[in-house]
Design a protein around this motif. Sequence first.
Motif, PDB file in Angstrom:
ATOM      1  N   LEU A  26     -14.942 -17.458  27.385  1.00 22.56           N
ATOM      2  CA  LEU A  26     -13.739 -17.957  28.048  1.00 22.56           C
ATOM      3  C   LEU A  26     -13.717 -17.653  29.544  1.00 22.56           C
ATOM      4  O   LEU A  26     -13.285 -18.475  30.343  1.00 22.56           O
ATOM      5  CB  LEU A  26     -12.486 -17.346  27.407  1.00 22.56           C
ATOM      6  CG  LEU A  26     -12.161 -17.745  25.974  1.00 22.56           C
ATOM      7  CD1 LEU A  26     -10.917 -17.014  25.499  1.00 22.56           C
ATOM      8  CD2 LEU A  26     -11.967 -19.254  25.870  1.00 22.56           C
ATOM      9  N   TYR A  27     -14.172 -16.467  29.920  1.00 27.07           N
ATOM     10  CA  TYR A  27     -13.950 -15.993  31.291  1.00 27.07           C
ATOM     11  C   TYR A  27     -15.217 -15.864  32.127  1.00 27.07           C
ATOM     12  O   TYR A  27     -15.168 -15.416  33.267  1.00 27.07           O
ATOM     13  CB  TYR A  27     -13.231 -14.632  31.254  1.00 27.07           C
ATOM     14  CG  TYR A  27     -12.049 -14.594  30.320  1.00 27.07           C
ATOM     15  CD1 TYR A  27     -11.109 -15.624  30.307  1.00 27.07           C
ATOM     16  CD2 TYR A  27     -11.866 -13.531  29.441  1.00 27.07           C
ATOM     17  CE1 TYR A  27     -10.029 -15.601  29.444  1.00 27.07           C
ATOM     18  CE2 TYR A  27     -10.790 -13.490  28.577  1.00 27.07           C
ATOM     19  CZ  TYR A  27      -9.870 -14.527  28.573  1.00 27.07           C
ATOM     20  OH  TYR A  27      -8.803 -14.497  27.716  1.00 27.07           O
ATOM     21  N   GLY A  28     -16.369 -16.253  31.573  1.00 23.06           N
ATOM     22  CA  GLY A  28     -17.628 -16.152  32.315  1.00 23.06           C
ATOM     23  C   GLY A  28     -18.464 -15.001  31.828  1.00 23.06           C
ATOM     24  O   GLY A  28     -17.940 -13.926  31.515  1.00 23.06           O
ATOM     25  N   ASP A  29     -19.784 -15.216  31.766  1.00 24.48           N
ATOM     26  CA  ASP A  29     -20.658 -14.187  31.202  1.00 24.48           C
ATOM     27  C   ASP A  29     -21.404 -13.376  32.261  1.00 24.48           C
ATOM     28  O   ASP A  29     -22.322 -12.622  31.937  1.00 24.48           O
ATOM     29  CB  ASP A  29     -21.662 -14.812  30.217  1.00 24.48           C
ATOM     30  CG  ASP A  29     -22.572 -15.846  30.889  1.00 24.48           C
ATOM     31  OD1 ASP A  29     -22.428 -16.072  32.110  1.00 24.48           O
ATOM     32  OD2 ASP A  29     -23.420 -16.425  30.182  1.00 24.48           O
ATOM     33  N   PHE A  30     -21.016 -13.501  33.521  1.00 29.53           N
ATOM     34  CA  PHE A  30     -21.645 -12.682  34.563  1.00 29.53           C
ATOM     35  C   PHE A  30     -21.140 -11.246  34.419  1.00 29.53           C
ATOM     36  O   PHE A  30     -19.936 -11.009  34.289  1.00 29.53           O
ATOM     37  CB  PHE A  30     -21.297 -13.227  35.952  1.00 29.53           C
ATOM     38  CG  PHE A  30     -22.026 -12.520  37.062  1.00 29.53           C
ATOM     39  CD1 PHE A  30     -23.299 -12.908  37.434  1.00 29.53           C
ATOM     40  CD2 PHE A  30     -21.421 -11.466  37.734  1.00 29.53           C
ATOM     41  CE1 PHE A  30     -23.963 -12.254  38.458  1.00 29.53           C
ATOM     42  CE2 PHE A  30     -22.078 -10.809  38.753  1.00 29.53           C
ATOM     43  CZ  PHE A  30     -23.354 -11.197  39.123  1.00 29.53           C
ATOM     44  N   LYS A  31     -22.072 -10.284  34.442  1.00 25.05           N
ATOM     45  CA  LYS A  31     -21.697  -8.892  34.243  1.00 25.05           C
ATOM     46  C   LYS A  31     -22.279  -7.992  35.330  1.00 25.05           C
ATOM     47  O   LYS A  31     -23.372  -8.240  35.850  1.00 25.05           O
ATOM     48  CB  LYS A  31     -22.195  -8.389  32.879  1.00 25.05           C
ATOM     49  CG  LYS A  31     -21.553  -9.051  31.674  1.00 25.05           C
ATOM     50  CD  LYS A  31     -20.076  -8.662  31.541  1.00 25.05           C
ATOM     51  CE  LYS A  31     -19.463  -9.241  30.277  1.00 25.05           C
ATOM     52  NZ  LYS A  31     -18.015  -8.894  30.152  1.00 25.05           N
ATOM     53  N   VAL A  32     -21.545  -6.937  35.634  1.00 22.48           N
ATOM     54  CA  VAL A  32     -22.029  -5.857  36.500  1.00 22.48           C
ATOM     55  C   VAL A  32     -22.160  -4.615  35.629  1.00 22.48           C
ATOM     56  O   VAL A  32     -21.166  -4.111  35.097  1.00 22.48           O
ATOM     57  CB  VAL A  32     -21.070  -5.584  37.669  1.00 22.48           C
ATOM     58  CG1 VAL A  32     -21.484  -4.318  38.416  1.00 22.48           C
ATOM     59  CG2 VAL A  32     -21.022  -6.769  38.620  1.00 22.48           C
ATOM     60  N   PHE A  86     -16.650  -6.601  34.344  1.00 21.66           N
ATOM     61  CA  PHE A  86     -16.979  -5.181  34.190  1.00 21.66           C
ATOM     62  C   PHE A  86     -16.789  -4.653  32.762  1.00 21.66           C
ATOM     63  O   PHE A  86     -17.257  -3.562  32.448  1.00 21.66           O
ATOM     64  CB  PHE A  86     -16.101  -4.352  35.135  1.00 21.66           C
ATOM     65  CG  PHE A  86     -16.268  -4.719  36.579  1.00 21.66           C
ATOM     66  CD1 PHE A  86     -17.299  -4.190  37.335  1.00 21.66           C
ATOM     67  CD2 PHE A  86     -15.400  -5.623  37.181  1.00 21.66           C
ATOM     68  CE1 PHE A  86     -17.465  -4.541  38.658  1.00 21.66           C
ATOM     69  CE2 PHE A  86     -15.552  -5.981  38.519  1.00 21.66           C
ATOM     70  CZ  PHE A  86     -16.585  -5.447  39.258  1.00 21.66           C
ATOM     71  N   VAL A  87     -16.110  -5.405  31.916  1.00 24.25           N
ATOM     72  CA  VAL A  87     -15.723  -4.897  30.597  1.00 24.25           C
ATOM     73  C   VAL A  87     -16.567  -5.556  29.507  1.00 24.25           C
ATOM     74  O   VAL A  87     -16.780  -6.773  29.514  1.00 24.25           O
ATOM     75  CB  VAL A  87     -14.220  -5.150  30.349  1.00 24.25           C
ATOM     76  CG1 VAL A  87     -13.822  -4.677  28.953  1.00 24.25           C
ATOM     77  CG2 VAL A  87     -13.382  -4.440  31.413  1.00 24.25           C
ATOM     78  N   GLU A  88     -17.014  -4.756  28.556  1.00 27.75           N
ATOM     79  CA  GLU A  88     -17.831  -5.258  27.450  1.00 27.75           C
ATOM     80  C   GLU A  88     -17.038  -6.224  26.574  1.00 27.75           C
ATOM     81  O   GLU A  88     -15.822  -6.093  26.421  1.00 27.75           O
ATOM     82  CB  GLU A  88     -18.324  -4.092  26.595  1.00 27.75           C
ATOM     83  CG  GLU A  88     -19.347  -3.200  27.258  1.00 27.75           C
ATOM     84  CD  GLU A  88     -19.806  -2.090  26.335  1.00 27.75           C
ATOM     85  OE1 GLU A  88     -19.499  -2.172  25.115  1.00 27.75           O
ATOM     86  OE2 GLU A  88     -20.460  -1.149  26.816  1.00 27.75           O
ATOM     87  N   GLU A  89     -17.740  -7.176  25.998  1.00 29.97           N
ATOM     88  CA  GLU A  89     -17.163  -8.167  25.099  1.00 29.97           C
ATOM     89  C   GLU A  89     -16.298  -7.490  24.032  1.00 29.97           C
ATOM     90  O   GLU A  89     -16.706  -6.529  23.387  1.00 29.97           O
ATOM     91  CB  GLU A  89     -18.280  -8.964  24.426  1.00 29.97           C
ATOM     92  CG  GLU A  89     -17.826 -10.014  23.437  1.00 29.97           C
ATOM     93  CD  GLU A  89     -17.558 -11.367  24.089  1.00 29.97           C
ATOM     94  OE1 GLU A  89     -17.056 -12.258  23.398  1.00 29.97           O
ATOM     95  OE2 GLU A  89     -17.890 -11.518  25.290  1.00 29.97           O
ATOM     96  N   GLY A  90     -15.064  -7.990  23.892  1.00 31.67           N
ATOM     97  CA  GLY A  90     -14.183  -7.502  22.846  1.00 31.67           C
ATOM     98  C   GLY A  90     -13.262  -6.371  23.242  1.00 31.67           C
ATOM     99  O   GLY A  90     -12.272  -6.102  22.551  1.00 31.67           O
ATOM    100  N   LYS A  91     -13.553  -5.682  24.338  1.00 28.88           N
ATOM    101  CA  LYS A  91     -12.688  -4.592  24.768  1.00 28.88           C
ATOM    102  C   LYS A  91     -11.469  -5.153  25.512  1.00 28.88           C
ATOM    103  O   LYS A  91     -11.523  -6.229  26.095  1.00 28.88           O
ATOM    104  CB  LYS A  91     -13.456  -3.621  25.669  1.00 28.88           C
ATOM    105  CG  LYS A  91     -14.456  -2.755  24.922  1.00 28.88           C
ATOM    106  CD  LYS A  91     -14.999  -1.652  25.822  1.00 28.88           C
ATOM    107  CE  LYS A  91     -15.888  -0.692  25.036  1.00 28.88           C
ATOM    108  NZ  LYS A  91     -16.383   0.426  25.885  1.00 28.88           N
TER     109      LYS A  91
END
Length: 499
Positions: free
Chosen positions: A305-311, A279-284
Motif C-alpha cells: 500500500l505505502y511503497g516497499d522502499f526501506k531504510v 523505516f518500519v517492518e511489514e505488519g508493525k
Amino acid sequence: MNPEPKKKKTRGVKPWFYAISLLVVAVLSIIGTLFVSSSSFGNMEETSALETEGVLSVSDTPQDNDFAVIQEAFARLKESYYQEVDDETLIEGAIAGMAEAVEDPYTEYLDDVESVTLEEDITGSFEGIGAEVMKEGEYVKVVSPIPGSPAEEAGLLPNDLVMEVDGKAIEGMSLNEAVALIRGEKGTDVVLTIDRGGQTFEVAITRDAIPVETVVYQLDETHPEIGHIQITNFSLPTYDELVEAVTSLREQGAKAFVFDVRGNPGGLLNSAIELSNVFVEEGKPLFQIQERDNEPYVYHANDELYGDFKVTEPSILLINEGSASASEILAAAMNESADIPLLGMPTFGKGTMQNVEPIGDGGELKITVGKWLTPSGKWVNEEGIVPTIEQELPSYVNLLLINRSKTYQETDLSVEVENIESILEALGYAPGTVDGYFDEQTTKAVSQFQQEENLSVDGIVTGDTANLLVERLRELINQNDTQYDAAVEWLIDNHSMEQ
C-alpha cells in the motif's frame, strides 16, 4: 516495486540551518496540519469509519426552528445595517463564526483565496514567509518556520507571538485575517512585531517564493560514511524525494543516516504514513487514529500500500520544538516501531488531524475530525514527544535581530543593548557585564569588531555594523550544531561503519 528516483543534484546547504539564519526575506503559510482527504486515502485498503461513512449524518443537521434564527439574523442585517452588505459576506461570516465557536485553532473556514493558498501549501509551491502558525489567545503563534524559508532566515523561532503586522494590531483577528495581512507577493515587504519571552521587537521581512524541495541531503564533511537528510515538509512529492536522497547517498558511500525533522511543521497525513513505512517492518504499527465515539484504528506497515522502499542502515532522527504534526507521527513510528533513537528537544505536540471539505462557492471547511496516537497508543497533544537523547543547542541561537535602522551607542540602556552585548560575547569579544548598559567596555568591543571587519570604527552599532554582527552570529550557529554533532557521534559510537 521501488519508485524510480529522479536525477537531481544535491544541494550544498547545511540542513541544520533551521536554527536561526538571520537574513531578511519571507510569508506565513498555514501548513503543518494533518490533512485527511479522499485523495490521500483513495488507494488504501485500510480505511476508517470517517472515510467509509462520511462526516455528517442527517441526524446531525439543525432543525427548521434552528435555521429560522439564522435566517432572521441574516434578514435583519440585510435590512437594518446602516450600510449595504452583500449576501456572500454574511454567509461566509456565519460559516467562519461556527468554525471559530468550537474553539479549536485548527478548525476554520477558508474562503476561495485561502483555499488556493492551502492547495499551494500541499503541493509545496507558494509565495509567502514560510511558517506554520496557529491561534494563541488573541495573537498568532509561530509553530515553526519552514527550514530554508524567508521566515527562518529572518530569525523567527517556534513559539514567537506575532503582535502586529505593519503596525496594525492583530489582537482579536481570526487566524485567516491575520495571515491575509502577512501574506503578499514575492518581493514585497512586511514588518512583524514579535513577542519572544516577554521581549518585543520588530522583524522586517521581504516576502519571497517558498522553496519547493522538501528533502535536502548531503554527506557529512568529516564522516562521509554518514548521510544527513533533512525533511522540511510533508507534501505530495516528499516520499519520492526521500527515496532519491537515500539512493543517492548510498551510491556516494553512506552507511548510516542522520534524519532531521527539526523545524518541520508537518503536512499531509498520507506522506507521513509513506515515510513512516520506510523505516518500519511489514505488519508493525505505524500510528493510530481515533475519531469521535470510535475505538482507535491502527495503521500497520504495508509495503504493497505505502511503497516497499526501506531504510535498514543505522539511523537516528533529530527533533525539536518546531517538529510538529506529521513530523511527530514519523518520529513516534521510527522510535516505537523501529527502535530508532530520537535526539534533540521535545516536539511541538500537535495530536489532531484535519479534513478539508469544499463548502459553498469555492470555499473550504477545515475541520478537526480526530486525534492520532503513537503506535503504543499515546496521545502527544500539547505534550510532544520526548527525545531518547536530550540535547540543546547553544543558548545564543535565541538571540534577537538587531534593528539596523536604530542607533545604539555609549550610555544607552535597554534590552536591545543587552542583546547586542550577548552577540558580541558569543562572537568572542569582551563587552563587559551583559546588563543592557552600553558602557565604555561595550564601545571597545564594538570598535574591535568594526576594525577586524574593515568597517568604520566609531564604537556605534547601526547600519552595516548591525547587519554584520547578525551575519557573523548566523555563521557561528551554522558551525556549531551541537544536536547534529551529537547524532553523528552516537552513530559512530554505536555502529561499525567501516568502508
